[in-house]
Design an enzyme around this catalytic site. Structure first.
Site, PDB file in Angstrom:
ATOM      1  N   LYS A  40     -13.559   1.697 -30.188  1.00 26.31           N
ATOM      2  CA  LYS A  40     -12.585   0.699 -29.369  1.00 26.31           C
ATOM      3  C   LYS A  40     -13.229  -0.245 -28.563  1.00 26.31           C
ATOM      4  CE  LYS A  40      -9.726   4.813 -28.587  1.00 26.31           C
ATOM      5  NZ  LYS A  40      -8.553   4.593 -29.690  1.00 26.31           N
ATOM      6  N   CYS A  41     -14.376  -0.880 -29.127  1.00 31.46           N
ATOM      7  CA  CYS A  41     -14.783  -2.117 -28.545  1.00 31.46           C
ATOM      8  C   CYS A  41     -14.336  -3.470 -29.196  1.00 31.46           C
ATOM      9  CB  CYS A  41     -16.384  -1.810 -28.552  1.00 31.46           C
ATOM     10  SG  CYS A  41     -17.352  -3.239 -28.317  1.00 31.46           S
ATOM     11  N   GLY A  42     -14.371  -4.464 -28.377  1.00 34.17           N
ATOM     12  CA  GLY A  42     -13.793  -5.731 -29.148  1.00 34.17           C
ATOM     13  C   GLY A  42     -14.962  -6.401 -30.263  1.00 34.17           C
TER      14      GLY A  42
END
Length: 167
Positions: A40-42
């Site tokens: 869920k990281c950019g």
């Protein structure tokens, strides 16, 4: 009695996403790219896309990518091992191994990450700063380069080719 410090990653064992103990010695004579990952990281999309590209290009030439989910940075890897593996294999079609979720910093840091970070990296100390920090390990099991989380995997290609003895 003090525990002997490992002299290479090949002396360590890790758990795969199913909880099976695996000796890293099975990767002996391979160049390893070890990455702490998050779903869920950019930076998730770009990193997995480029890691796949590197893996597909060099897996038959001796590169192995080892991905270690970690939830220490912004709770960006909250899922179970099964959820993480499903996400990576379904969404990104990744073929490189995804291992058990670990910690990379602190008292409970994985022995692998303690070894990788030992003493020679980082302007802010040895701690991993965020998701997608990368370590390049030579065929002797020694970490030879550490890359910041913002480093694009494709920019490592020259270093990987050098370790694989590809011109």
């Amino acid at each position: 009695m003090a525990t002997k410090e490992p002299e290479s990653v090949y002396e360590l064992s890790i758990e795969d996403a199913k909880g099976n103990n695996l000796a890293l010695s099975q990767y002996k004579d391979k160049v390893l790219l070890i990455v702490n990952v998050a779903s869920k990281c950019g930076m998730t999309n770009s990193n997995y896309t480029e890691l796949n590209e590197l893996y597909n290009r060099y897996k038959d030439k001796g590169l192995e990518i080892l991905a270690f989910p970690c939830n220490q940075f912004g709770d960006e890897e909250p899922g179970t091992n099964d959820q993480i593996t499903d996400f990576v294999c379904t969404r990104f079609k990744s073929e490189f191994p995804i291992f058990n979720k670990i910690e990379v910093n602190g008292e409970n840091a994985s022995p692998l990450y303690k070894f990788l970070k030992k003493g020679k990296w980082g302007i802010f100390g040895d701690d991993i700063q965020w998701n997608f920090a990368k370590f390049l390990v030579d065929k002797n099991g020694q970490a030879v380069q550490r890359y910041y989380p913002t480093t694009s995997p494709l920019t490592l290609e020259h270093d990987i080719k050098n370790l694989l003895n590809i011109s």
